[in-house]
Write a protein that holds these residues in place. Sequence first.
Motif, PDB file in Angstrom:
ATOM      1  N   GLU A 210     -26.962  16.851  45.789  1.00  0.00           N
ATOM      2  CA  GLU A 210     -26.067  16.785  44.623  1.00  0.00           C
ATOM      3  C   GLU A 210     -26.598  17.632  43.464  1.00  0.00           C
ATOM      4  O   GLU A 210     -26.056  17.592  42.360  1.00  0.00           O
ATOM      5  CB  GLU A 210     -25.903  15.325  44.176  1.00  0.00           C
ATOM      6  CG  GLU A 210     -25.073  14.513  45.165  1.00  0.00           C
ATOM      7  CD  GLU A 210     -24.970  13.036  44.791  1.00  0.00           C
ATOM      8  OE1 GLU A 210     -25.784  12.571  43.935  1.00  0.00           O
ATOM      9  OE2 GLU A 210     -24.098  12.352  45.351  1.00  0.00           O
ATOM     10  N   GLY A 211     -27.661  18.354  43.712  1.00  0.00           N
ATOM     11  CA  GLY A 211     -28.199  19.211  42.665  1.00  0.00           C
ATOM     12  C   GLY A 211     -28.956  18.454  41.591  1.00  0.00           C
ATOM     13  O   GLY A 211     -29.230  18.985  40.510  1.00  0.00           O
TER      14      GLY A 211
ATOM     15  N   PRO B 158     -32.994  33.829  46.391  1.00  0.00           N
ATOM     16  CA  PRO B 158     -32.229  33.701  47.648  1.00  0.00           C
ATOM     17  C   PRO B 158     -32.986  34.146  48.897  1.00  0.00           C
ATOM     18  O   PRO B 158     -32.710  33.649  49.991  1.00  0.00           O
ATOM     19  CB  PRO B 158     -30.982  34.569  47.407  1.00  0.00           C
ATOM     20  CG  PRO B 158     -31.299  35.432  46.225  1.00  0.00           C
ATOM     21  CD  PRO B 158     -32.316  34.705  45.413  1.00  0.00           C
ATOM     22  N   GLU B 159     -33.969  35.044  48.753  1.00  0.00           N
ATOM     23  CA  GLU B 159     -34.708  35.467  49.957  1.00  0.00           C
ATOM     24  C   GLU B 159     -35.503  34.293  50.553  1.00  0.00           C
ATOM     25  O   GLU B 159     -35.963  34.351  51.699  1.00  0.00           O
ATOM     26  CB  GLU B 159     -35.637  36.653  49.654  1.00  0.00           C
ATOM     27  CG  GLU B 159     -36.827  36.354  48.759  1.00  0.00           C
ATOM     28  CD  GLU B 159     -36.518  36.558  47.267  1.00  0.00           C
ATOM     29  OE1 GLU B 159     -35.326  36.558  46.901  1.00  0.00           O
ATOM     30  OE2 GLU B 159     -37.488  36.708  46.476  1.00  0.00           O
ATOM     31  N   GLY B 160     -35.638  33.226  49.770  1.00  0.00           N
ATOM     32  CA  GLY B 160     -36.343  32.040  50.273  1.00  0.00           C
ATOM     33  C   GLY B 160     -35.557  31.251  51.308  1.00  0.00           C
ATOM     34  O   GLY B 160     -36.108  30.369  51.980  1.00  0.00           O
ATOM     35  N   LEU B 161     -34.274  31.567  51.475  1.00  0.00           N
ATOM     36  CA  LEU B 161     -33.419  30.736  52.330  1.00  0.00           C
ATOM     37  C   LEU B 161     -33.375  31.191  53.792  1.00  0.00           C
ATOM     38  O   LEU B 161     -32.656  30.603  54.603  1.00  0.00           O
ATOM     39  CB  LEU B 161     -32.001  30.684  51.747  1.00  0.00           C
ATOM     40  CG  LEU B 161     -31.934  30.189  50.285  1.00  0.00           C
ATOM     41  CD1 LEU B 161     -30.490  30.113  49.808  1.00  0.00           C
ATOM     42  CD2 LEU B 161     -32.603  28.816  50.134  1.00  0.00           C
ATOM     43  N   ALA B 162     -34.172  32.192  54.114  1.00  0.00           N
ATOM     44  CA  ALA B 162     -34.149  32.721  55.487  1.00  0.00           C
ATOM     45  C   ALA B 162     -34.467  31.630  56.513  1.00  0.00           C
ATOM     46  O   ALA B 162     -33.885  31.611  57.607  1.00  0.00           O
ATOM     47  CB  ALA B 162     -35.130  33.887  55.626  1.00  0.00           C
TER      48      ALA B 162
ATOM     49  N   ARG C  13     -27.025  22.837  53.297  1.00  0.00           N
ATOM     50  CA  ARG C  13     -28.163  23.024  52.386  1.00  0.00           C
ATOM     51  C   ARG C  13     -28.234  24.443  51.828  1.00  0.00           C
ATOM     52  O   ARG C  13     -28.641  24.649  50.693  1.00  0.00           O
ATOM     53  CB  ARG C  13     -29.464  22.653  53.107  1.00  0.00           C
ATOM     54  CG  ARG C  13     -30.638  22.478  52.145  1.00  0.00           C
ATOM     55  CD  ARG C  13     -31.890  22.111  52.892  1.00  0.00           C
ATOM     56  NE  ARG C  13     -31.869  20.735  53.372  1.00  0.00           N
ATOM     57  CZ  ARG C  13     -32.557  20.316  54.456  1.00  0.00           C
ATOM     58  NH1 ARG C  13     -33.278  21.170  55.152  1.00  0.00           N
ATOM     59  NH2 ARG C  13     -32.505  19.046  54.816  1.00  0.00           N
ATOM     60  N   ILE C  14     -27.844  25.416  52.660  1.00  0.00           N
ATOM     61  CA  ILE C  14     -27.863  26.804  52.177  1.00  0.00           C
ATOM     62  C   ILE C  14     -26.950  26.946  50.956  1.00  0.00           C
ATOM     63  O   ILE C  14     -27.358  27.474  49.916  1.00  0.00           O
ATOM     64  CB  ILE C  14     -27.433  27.770  53.316  1.00  0.00           C
ATOM     65  CG1 ILE C  14     -28.517  27.761  54.410  1.00  0.00           C
ATOM     66  CG2 ILE C  14     -27.221  29.180  52.776  1.00  0.00           C
ATOM     67  CD1 ILE C  14     -28.120  28.516  55.678  1.00  0.00           C
ATOM     68  N   GLY C  15     -25.735  26.393  51.055  1.00  0.00           N
ATOM     69  CA  GLY C  15     -24.805  26.442  49.922  1.00  0.00           C
ATOM     70  C   GLY C  15     -25.341  25.675  48.710  1.00  0.00           C
ATOM     71  O   GLY C  15     -25.230  26.129  47.562  1.00  0.00           O
ATOM     72  N   VAL C  16     -25.923  24.511  48.997  1.00  0.00           N
ATOM     73  CA  VAL C  16     -26.480  23.676  47.925  1.00  0.00           C
ATOM     74  C   VAL C  16     -27.553  24.448  47.148  1.00  0.00           C
ATOM     75  O   VAL C  16     -27.544  24.482  45.913  1.00  0.00           O
ATOM     76  CB  VAL C  16     -27.076  22.374  48.511  1.00  0.00           C
ATOM     77  CG1 VAL C  16     -28.012  21.695  47.522  1.00  0.00           C
ATOM     78  CG2 VAL C  16     -25.961  21.422  48.941  1.00  0.00           C
ATOM     79  N   PHE C  17     -28.467  25.064  47.900  1.00  0.00           N
ATOM     80  CA  PHE C  17     -29.560  25.781  47.232  1.00  0.00           C
ATOM     81  C   PHE C  17     -29.011  26.964  46.435  1.00  0.00           C
ATOM     82  O   PHE C  17     -29.436  27.214  45.310  1.00  0.00           O
ATOM     83  CB  PHE C  17     -30.606  26.253  48.256  1.00  0.00           C
ATOM     84  CG  PHE C  17     -31.672  25.220  48.545  1.00  0.00           C
ATOM     85  CD1 PHE C  17     -31.335  23.895  48.789  1.00  0.00           C
ATOM     86  CD2 PHE C  17     -33.023  25.558  48.561  1.00  0.00           C
ATOM     87  CE1 PHE C  17     -32.321  22.935  49.048  1.00  0.00           C
ATOM     88  CE2 PHE C  17     -34.003  24.605  48.824  1.00  0.00           C
ATOM     89  CZ  PHE C  17     -33.654  23.299  49.071  1.00  0.00           C
TER      90      PHE C  17
ATOM     91  N   TYR D 256     -33.303  10.351  48.040  1.00  0.00           N
ATOM     92  CA  TYR D 256     -33.930  11.592  47.579  1.00  0.00           C
ATOM     93  C   TYR D 256     -33.175  12.797  48.122  1.00  0.00           C
ATOM     94  O   TYR D 256     -32.972  13.800  47.426  1.00  0.00           O
ATOM     95  CB  TYR D 256     -35.395  11.628  48.045  1.00  0.00           C
ATOM     96  CG  TYR D 256     -36.319  12.546  47.249  1.00  0.00           C
ATOM     97  CD1 TYR D 256     -36.987  12.065  46.113  1.00  0.00           C
ATOM     98  CD2 TYR D 256     -36.553  13.863  47.637  1.00  0.00           C
ATOM     99  CE1 TYR D 256     -37.860  12.879  45.395  1.00  0.00           C
ATOM    100  CE2 TYR D 256     -37.420  14.690  46.919  1.00  0.00           C
ATOM    101  CZ  TYR D 256     -38.078  14.191  45.803  1.00  0.00           C
ATOM    102  OH  TYR D 256     -38.951  14.991  45.091  1.00  0.00           O
ATOM    103  N   HIS D 257     -32.743  12.694  49.389  1.00  0.00           N
ATOM    104  CA  HIS D 257     -31.999  13.788  50.012  1.00  0.00           C
ATOM    105  C   HIS D 257     -30.606  13.904  49.403  1.00  0.00           C
ATOM    106  O   HIS D 257     -30.108  15.017  49.157  1.00  0.00           O
ATOM    107  CB  HIS D 257     -31.912  13.578  51.528  1.00  0.00           C
ATOM    108  CG  HIS D 257     -31.635  14.842  52.283  1.00  0.00           C
ATOM    109  ND1 HIS D 257     -30.411  15.485  52.251  1.00  0.00           N
ATOM    110  CD2 HIS D 257     -32.430  15.614  53.072  1.00  0.00           C
ATOM    111  CE1 HIS D 257     -30.472  16.573  52.996  1.00  0.00           C
ATOM    112  NE2 HIS D 257     -31.684  16.683  53.499  1.00  0.00           N
ATOM    113  N   ILE D 258     -29.972  12.755  49.150  1.00  0.00           N
ATOM    114  CA  ILE D 258     -28.643  12.767  48.506  1.00  0.00           C
ATOM    115  C   ILE D 258     -28.751  13.457  47.143  1.00  0.00           C
ATOM    116  O   ILE D 258     -27.943  14.330  46.807  1.00  0.00           O
ATOM    117  CB  ILE D 258     -28.085  11.327  48.379  1.00  0.00           C
ATOM    118  CG1 ILE D 258     -27.774  10.784  49.791  1.00  0.00           C
ATOM    119  CG2 ILE D 258     -26.845  11.287  47.489  1.00  0.00           C
ATOM    120  CD1 ILE D 258     -27.426   9.295  49.835  1.00  0.00           C
ATOM    121  N   ALA D 259     -29.781  13.062  46.391  1.00  0.00           N
ATOM    122  CA  ALA D 259     -29.979  13.690  45.067  1.00  0.00           C
ATOM    123  C   ALA D 259     -30.195  15.200  45.218  1.00  0.00           C
ATOM    124  O   ALA D 259     -29.665  16.001  44.435  1.00  0.00           O
ATOM    125  CB  ALA D 259     -31.177  13.040  44.366  1.00  0.00           C
ATOM    126  N   MET D 260     -30.950  15.597  46.265  1.00  0.00           N
ATOM    127  CA  MET D 260     -31.172  17.032  46.490  1.00  0.00           C
ATOM    128  C   MET D 260     -29.851  17.750  46.696  1.00  0.00           C
ATOM    129  O   MET D 260     -29.596  18.785  46.074  1.00  0.00           O
ATOM    130  CB  MET D 260     -32.088  17.255  47.700  1.00  0.00           C
ATOM    131  CG  MET D 260     -32.281  18.735  48.055  1.00  0.00           C
ATOM    132  SD  MET D 260     -33.743  19.045  49.076  1.00  0.00           S
ATOM    133  CE  MET D 260     -33.236  18.352  50.650  1.00  0.00           C
TER     134      MET D 260
END
Lengths: 237, 237
Positions: free
Chosen positions: A36-37, A171-175, A158-162, A30-34
């Motif tokens: 990988e987008g 993007p303000e959600g990534l704080a 994860r920041i880059g992935v999101f 599940y994390h790998i899929a996350m």
Amino acid sequence: MSESYLLSDEQFISRLRQIGENHYHDKHPYHIAMHEGKLSPAQLRAWIANRFYYQKNIPIKDAIILSKLPSREDRREWIQRIIDHDGRANGEGGIEAWIRLGEAADIPRDEMLDERHVLPAVRFAVDAYVNFCRLEPWPIAVASSLTELFAPTLVSKRIGVFEQLYPWIRPEGLAYFQNRLHQAPRDADHGLSIVLRECRDRSDQEQAISALRFKCNVLWALLDALSLAYPDGDNLR
Amino acid sequence: MSESYLLSDEQFISRLRQIGENHYHDKHPYHIAMHEGKLSPAQLRAWIANRFYYQKNIPIKDAIILSKLPSREDRREWIQRIIDHDGRANGEGGIEAWIRLGEAADIPRDEMLDERHVLPAVRFAVDAYVNFCRLEPWPIAVASSLTELFAPTLVSKRIGVFEQLYPWIRPEGLAYFQNRLHQAPRDADHGLSIVLRECRDRSDQEQAISALRFKCNVLWALLDALSLAYPDGDNLR
């Protein structure tokens, strides 16, 4: 007698790092899929809403550990974890930042707070972690927190992935993740120094390694529960 | 059915204050003797060294309560109690200030820290308080802290008493009491607001009143133990 001699700090740290390499939740499908987008919006929202149950219990387990730390010096450092998560005022802290991550992904605040999306197995796993910290000797409870050793690398990815793969999350959600980049290494350093200092025989060391393995199981179980509940990606709203 | 109706906030507070008027430790013969300047140096040192066991357990019991408070808002206020006692750095905090009170009364720091002067009954009473906070519902644990309601009046008197009646205690030792003059009213206000908010039926209110009575018993037992061990005033060194 393979467990009879004390591991050197170097050997001990290497064994702890091995646990991360083999069992940290970044290896879960599940994390790998996350990363990988490949998660649908519903699957990603489910991860955010369920992981919130973990987040909100962090200051609880840290206060439990705090109550068991015998020295003022250790307590003074440990208390910062609670302040990081609860904040010093309304609108501050990691719990609030995670709620805002949810909002940035269009999960209303009240749906995060009322736990309606939290799966039973997620609750069991997180509660098991809190109880582990309550019931085990404090150096072993501290050892279970050492997933922080592996977190910064993952969180910076994860920041880059999101940003790149889930641009529908504002993007303000990534704080939350940005804050953890400097908090987690500090927490890991302190946690590791306690574990190295307090584990004075091989049996302590093996218990600490098992505690870290246990904690990896907690994070893994969270993703197992999500995999089962959200196989196709549209069960959340 | 005398216990069937909910007390108004005013009635409830008045019942809590009555507990203080009847059972707070300022009525204990050992405490009365202290404030009349009648304790020998050995008796006063014994009080300082034994009371230190209570002081050092305050952040422990406060971390236990912290781990049980469900809201970030309450935790953000409660955590200040722990910071007050542990300090933010070496040399700071209420525990350190109490050690310095001991030093100002010629009790060496290591004799405070190694607990050699702590009487068994003092340990039992203080440990009972910590376990009460661990095992009781958190609003009742909070209620047990409400001796803070009665502390400022007593502590402000105590500063004058120490300065005038025990001039052999060096004045820099009194910082603990001076700090409590502003910390205790803030703690009492927050604790009382929690108790008023959370005790929603008469049975809760009666439990809270009993918790405060219990806490008075803890402080009283400490002085009972001292009375028995130091009747003549020269058993400590």
